[in-house]
Design a protein around this motif. Structure first.
Motif, short mmCIF file in Angstrom:
data_model
loop_
_atom_site.label_atom_id
_atom_site.label_comp_id
_atom_site.label_asym_id
_atom_site.label_seq_id
_atom_site.Cartn_x
_atom_site.Cartn_y
_atom_site.Cartn_z
N VAL A 11 -2.92 -0.75 3.82
CA VAL A 11 -3.17 -0.13 2.51
C VAL A 11 -4.63 0.31 2.40
CG1 VAL A 11 -1.35 -1.15 1.06
CG2 VAL A 11 -3.44 -2.45 1.48
N LEU A 12 -4.82 1.48 1.81
CA LEU A 12 -6.16 1.98 1.51
C LEU A 12 -6.44 1.69 0.04
CD1 LEU A 12 -5.84 5.41 3.29
CD2 LEU A 12 -7.68 3.77 3.76
N GLY A 19 -12.70 8.57 -1.49
CA GLY A 19 -12.25 9.33 -0.31
C GLY A 19 -11.10 8.70 0.47
N LYS A 20 -10.29 7.88 -0.20
CA LYS A 20 -9.16 7.24 0.50
C LYS A 20 -8.16 8.28 1.03
CE LYS A 20 -8.13 4.93 -3.23
NZ LYS A 20 -9.23 5.45 -4.08
N SER A 43 0.77 7.35 -2.06
CA SER A 43 1.46 8.17 -1.06
C SER A 43 1.45 7.44 0.28
CB SER A 43 0.84 9.55 -0.95
OG SER A 43 -0.31 9.50 -0.14
N PHE A 44 2.18 7.99 1.21
CA PHE A 44 2.41 7.29 2.46
C PHE A 44 2.36 8.25 3.64
CE2 PHE A 44 5.73 6.55 5.63
CZ PHE A 44 5.39 5.30 6.12
N LYS A 45 1.70 7.83 4.72
CA LYS A 45 1.73 8.62 5.96
C LYS A 45 1.68 7.64 7.12
CE LYS A 45 -0.48 12.97 4.62
NZ LYS A 45 -1.08 12.78 3.28
N TRP A 61 -0.40 3.24 3.44
CA TRP A 61 -0.16 3.53 2.02
C TRP A 61 -1.48 3.85 1.36
CZ3 TRP A 61 4.76 3.66 0.02
CH2 TRP A 61 5.78 3.25 0.92
N ASP A 62 -1.53 5.02 0.78
CA ASP A 62 -2.73 5.50 0.10
C ASP A 62 -2.55 5.22 -1.39
OD1 ASP A 62 -4.96 6.90 -0.73
OD2 ASP A 62 -3.92 8.85 -0.69
#
Ligand code: GTP
Ligand code: MG
Length: 169
Positions: A11-12, A19-20, A43-45, A61-62
């Motif tokens: 997780v960020l 700037g995450k 959001s997710f990447k 996970w942002d």
């Protein structure tokens, strides 16, 4: 040689504007948006990092830094193995707030988490407001590691996520 495959939830976390989302875009897509929109909800990447013969898929996970999303951020932390605590090196307040973010992550109940403390916007180093020793000190206090990055130039971004993979497995 055979490769080992792993995955982990990352997780960020951190104040709005540090700037995450930009770090995630630079890592996953090698792009930077000067007018990145503030994240709504989350959001997710995902992307793999390769450490020796190990392939580690990071599911990242942002989260949204805005106050009103705080309870949602807590939910995003559930089951995460890694929390990347991000501050903006030109805004001391965003570093001071990492204490609060660290507590929020701990409240999610995960044990044995890996923490990274990340000073982002390294390209604006002449405006840096946080002493290196303070940032390093905080990272070591919470048992984490410290890195400086720039989502704008890409400085330190790849290396940050590789180190996350390295610490994981
Ligand atoms: P929330 O989604 O609101 O929590 O914010 P965020 O942490 O995701 O920040 P975001 O990635 O949206 O970036 C905020 C602003 O800072 C944007 O205008 C970005 O272009 C800019 N920015 C992000 N990273 C950097 C960097 O490394 N250097 C510089 N100069 N600007 C950056
Ligand atoms: Mg964002």
């Amino acid at each position: 040689m055979e490769s080992e495959e792993h995955q982990a939830k990352v997780v960020l976390i951190g104040d709005s504007g540090v700037g995450k989302s930009s770090l995630l875009d630079m890592f996953v897509m090698s792009t930077f948006k000067p007018n990145q929109e503030s994240t709504v909800g989350g959001s997710f990447k995902s992307k793999e990092v390769h450490i020796g013969t190990k392939i580690i898929k990071l599911n990242i996970w942002d989260t949204a830094g805005q106050e009103r999303y705080q309870s949602l951020t807590k939910m995003y932390c559930r089951g995460a193995s890694v929390a990347i605590l991000v501050y903006d090196i030109t805004k001391k307040e965003t570093f001071d707030n990492l204490r609060k973010w660290h507590e929020i992550v701990l409240e999610s109940g995960n044990t044995d988490m890996i923490f990274a403390v990340v000073g982002n916007k390294e390209d604006l180093i002449e405006r840096e407001e946080v002493k290196l020793e303070d940032a390093r000190g905080f990272a070591s206090k919470i048992g984490g590691f410290y890195r400086k990055t720039s989502a704008r130039t890409g400085f330190g971004v790849e290396s940050l996520f590789e180190n996350v993979g390295y610490k994981l497995f």
